[in-house]
Design a protein around this motif. Structure first.
Motif, PDB file in Angstrom:
ATOM      1  N   PRO A  80       0.843  -1.204   0.000  1.00 14.21           N
ATOM      2  CA  PRO A  80       0.000   0.000   0.000  1.00 14.21           C
ATOM      3  C   PRO A  80       0.872   1.245   0.000  1.00 14.21           C
ATOM      4  O   PRO A  80       1.982   1.236   0.552  1.00 14.21           O
ATOM      5  N   SER A  81       0.381   2.306  -0.609  1.00 14.53           N
ATOM      6  CA  SER A  81       1.124   3.571  -0.575  1.00 14.53           C
ATOM      7  C   SER A  81       1.014   4.233   0.789  1.00 14.53           C
ATOM      8  O   SER A  81       1.940   4.911   1.229  1.00 14.53           O
ATOM      9  N   PHE A  82      -0.118   4.027   1.469  1.00 19.52           N
ATOM     10  CA  PHE A  82      -0.326   4.643   2.779  1.00 19.52           C
ATOM     11  C   PHE A  82       0.263   3.734   3.847  1.00 19.52           C
ATOM     12  O   PHE A  82      -0.416   2.910   4.455  1.00 19.52           O
ATOM     13  N   THR A  83       1.559   3.884   4.045  1.00 15.41           N
ATOM     14  CA  THR A  83       2.276   3.096   5.039  1.00 15.41           C
ATOM     15  C   THR A  83       3.568   3.810   5.391  1.00 15.41           C
ATOM     16  O   THR A  83       3.926   4.818   4.775  1.00 15.41           O
ATOM     17  N   PHE A  84       4.289   3.269   6.374  1.00 13.09           N
ATOM     18  CA  PHE A  84       5.566   3.849   6.776  1.00 13.09           C
ATOM     19  C   PHE A  84       6.643   3.434   5.772  1.00 13.09           C
ATOM     20  O   PHE A  84       6.552   2.396   5.124  1.00 13.09           O
ATOM     21  N   VAL A  85       7.665   4.243   5.668  1.00 13.55           N
ATOM     22  CA  VAL A  85       8.708   4.038   4.663  1.00 13.55           C
ATOM     23  C   VAL A  85       9.392   2.683   4.803  1.00 13.55           C
ATOM     24  O   VAL A  85       9.847   2.094   3.806  1.00 13.55           O
ATOM     25  N   SER A  86       9.469   2.131   6.025  1.00 17.11           N
ATOM     26  CA  SER A  86      10.143   0.842   6.223  1.00 17.11           C
ATOM     27  C   SER A  86       9.522  -0.265   5.382  1.00 17.11           C
ATOM     28  O   SER A  86      10.228  -1.186   4.945  1.00 17.11           O
ATOM     29  N   THR A  87       8.209  -0.206   5.172  1.00 14.42           N
ATOM     30  CA  THR A  87       7.535  -1.244   4.383  1.00 14.42           C
ATOM     31  C   THR A  87       8.141  -1.336   2.998  1.00 14.42           C
ATOM     32  O   THR A  87       8.313  -2.426   2.456  1.00 14.42           O
ATOM     33  N   ALA A  88       8.473  -0.187   2.434  1.00 14.84           N
ATOM     34  CA  ALA A  88       9.042  -0.145   1.083  1.00 14.84           C
ATOM     35  C   ALA A  88      10.546  -0.339   1.081  1.00 14.84           C
ATOM     36  O   ALA A  88      11.099  -1.098   0.274  1.00 14.84           O
ATOM     37  N   ILE A  89      11.234   0.333   2.001  1.00 13.89           N
ATOM     38  CA  ILE A  89      12.702   0.402   1.903  1.00 13.89           C
ATOM     39  C   ILE A  89      13.373  -0.946   2.113  1.00 13.89           C
ATOM     40  O   ILE A  89      14.433  -1.219   1.554  1.00 13.89           O
ATOM     41  N   ALA A  90      12.736  -1.824   2.891  1.00 16.18           N
ATOM     42  CA  ALA A  90      13.311  -3.155   3.103  1.00 16.18           C
ATOM     43  C   ALA A  90      13.458  -3.899   1.782  1.00 16.18           C
ATOM     44  O   ALA A  90      14.422  -4.658   1.584  1.00 16.18           O
ATOM     45  N   PHE A  91      12.539  -3.683   0.851  1.00 21.18           N
ATOM     46  CA  PHE A  91      12.558  -4.379  -0.436  1.00 21.18           C
ATOM     47  C   PHE A  91      13.351  -3.602  -1.479  1.00 21.18           C
ATOM     48  O   PHE A  91      14.006  -4.205  -2.342  1.00 21.18           O
ATOM     49  N   ILE A  92      13.323  -2.285  -1.384  1.00 23.39           N
ATOM     50  CA  ILE A  92      14.122  -1.459  -2.284  1.00 23.39           C
ATOM     51  C   ILE A  92      15.608  -1.764  -2.109  1.00 23.39           C
ATOM     52  O   ILE A  92      16.371  -1.786  -3.079  1.00 23.39           O
ATOM     53  N   ARG A  93      16.029  -2.014  -0.878  1.00 20.04           N
ATOM     54  CA  ARG A  93      17.441  -2.314  -0.614  1.00 20.04           C
ATOM     55  C   ARG A  93      17.886  -3.606  -1.285  1.00 20.04           C
ATOM     56  O   ARG A  93      19.071  -3.820  -1.518  1.00 20.04           O
TER      57      ARG A  93
END
Length: 377
Positions: free
Chosen positions: A80-93
């Motif tokens: 979801p877009s409405f979430t904290f950055v950690s949700t995304a950054i763990a996978f972006i890394r």
């Protein structure tokens, strides 16, 4: 007027320093000692989690999940877009491309009916976030995961002691349904350890590797159980496990889980009961398949101007209310990487969602007073 009632206040049960003292005097204060194991066993037994590993944060737990999921550059992960950055950054890394999904119109959770259209042959995982401890529609999400052979990683940062009621009527703890799950014990959560989190492994194929990643890429845990005669570097990993001091603090909180939960849910219900008559705001909706764990109380205003004015009015009365996430698809870091789809519900919650104080030591009188302030606006 300076705020008298903060948005959050960490609750101490009284036993935290006692257990920390015990841990320090035991001579074992690095990770995976007595208190770590007590905490992990508690969660496994109470919530039917297959395997639990404490971590230094929920972000670390998500990063471990991304490694275990073998996310590679070019893989797509739906969140979801409405979430904290950690949700995304763990996978972006790990090199993933993030595909943002919109929320429901009446609920900040990922709209499960909009996920399938986002799945491509590059999709590797779906990461539902149980916002405010309210369950996503896990039957639909797990169906899609099975249909397209995807992994489901539950971001259950806010969801301790909350449940999903399936179509079969079975009640399952959030974090026990996906292949992997991540929880937070940050000081803003229901039970806390200052910073801290845990990874839940429900799929046994990840269990052994999870321990290795947890222990800096070594088979140290197997060595201390006597399963190997020496340990060494066998995989990637990092220093994800917390010290015994953090685990000892958490154990004191765990012992008081029922007490904490009952008070938080009472305060949540008090807010709800006293704000029902307001036509200025929309109250949180609880889907029939979800339970309330008293993590958060929020309202949704008609527009951002009303939200700002309510924040000011409450501040004048001595109450600190706050907004929440800024949609990640419009963030400075990722907006030029987003595919351009309009996520109108996520944007609405960014502009209009208002969180009210909710913590163990808050009293009903203040909740009623805040509700009156909003109703009289």
């Amino acid at each position: 007027m300076e705020s008298i009632i903060p948005f959050n206040k960490p609750y101490l049960t009284g036993k935290e320093t006692h257990y920390i003292y015990d841990a320090v005097n035991s001579g074992k204060i690095s990770g995976n000692g007595k208190y770590t194991q007590k905490c992990q066993q508690f969660f496994e037994e109470r919530y039917n989690f297959k395997k639990v590993l404490l971590t230094t944060s929920c972000t670390d737990a998500l990063e471990m999940a991304a490694i275990l999921a073998n996310i590679q550059p070019g893989d797509e992960v739906i969140i979801p877009s409405f979430t904290f950055v950690s949700t995304a950054i763990a996978f972006i890394r790990q090199g993933a491309t993030i595909i943002f999904a919109d929320s429901y119109s009446d609920n900040p959770n990922i709209d499960a009916d909009k996920i399938e259209e986002l799945i491509t042959d590059k999709t590797k995982a779906i990461v539902p976030v149980h916002y405010a401890g309210v369950a996503c529609d896990m039957d639909k999400i797990m169906y899609l995961a099975t249909k397209y052979n995807l992994l489901v990683i539950e971001d259950a940062a806010q969801a301790i002691d909350s449940f999903y009621i399936g179509k079969d009527g079975v009640k399952k703890a959030l974090g026990s349904i996906g292949h992997l799950a991540a929880f937070s014990f940050h000081e803003t959560k229901n039970i806390i350890s200052g910073e801290g989190g845990m990874l839940v492994i429900n799929d046994s194929r990840f269990s052994s590797r999870a321990e290795i990643i947890w222990e800096k890429g070594t088979n140290r845990a197997e060595f201390f159980r006597g399963e190997v005669n020496k340990y060494g570097w066998v995989d990637t990993g990092s220093s994800f496990l917390p010290s015994e001091i953090i685990a000892a603090f958490l154990w004191a909180q765990i012992e008081n889980l029922e007490l904490i939960q009952n008070k938080r849910k009472m305060l949540h219900n008090c807010y709800y009961d006293n704000l029902q008559s307001s036509n200025l705001i929309t109250l949180p909706s609880l889907p029939p398949y979800a339970t309330n764990n008293g993590h958060m109380f929020y309202v949704v205003t008609e527009n951002s101007e009303i939200r700002s004015e309510l924040i000011s009015k409450l501040k004048e009365k001595g109450y600190h209310a706050v907004f929440h996430y800024i949609s990640l698809h419009s963030s400075a870091y990722y907006s030029d990487k987003h595919d351009g789809r309009v996520l109108s519900n996520s944007d609405k919650f960014t502009e209009c969602l208002l969180r009210l104080p909710l913590f163990y030591e808050l009293n009903e009188v203040d909740v009623v007073d805040m509700a009156k302030c909003i109703n009289n606006y």
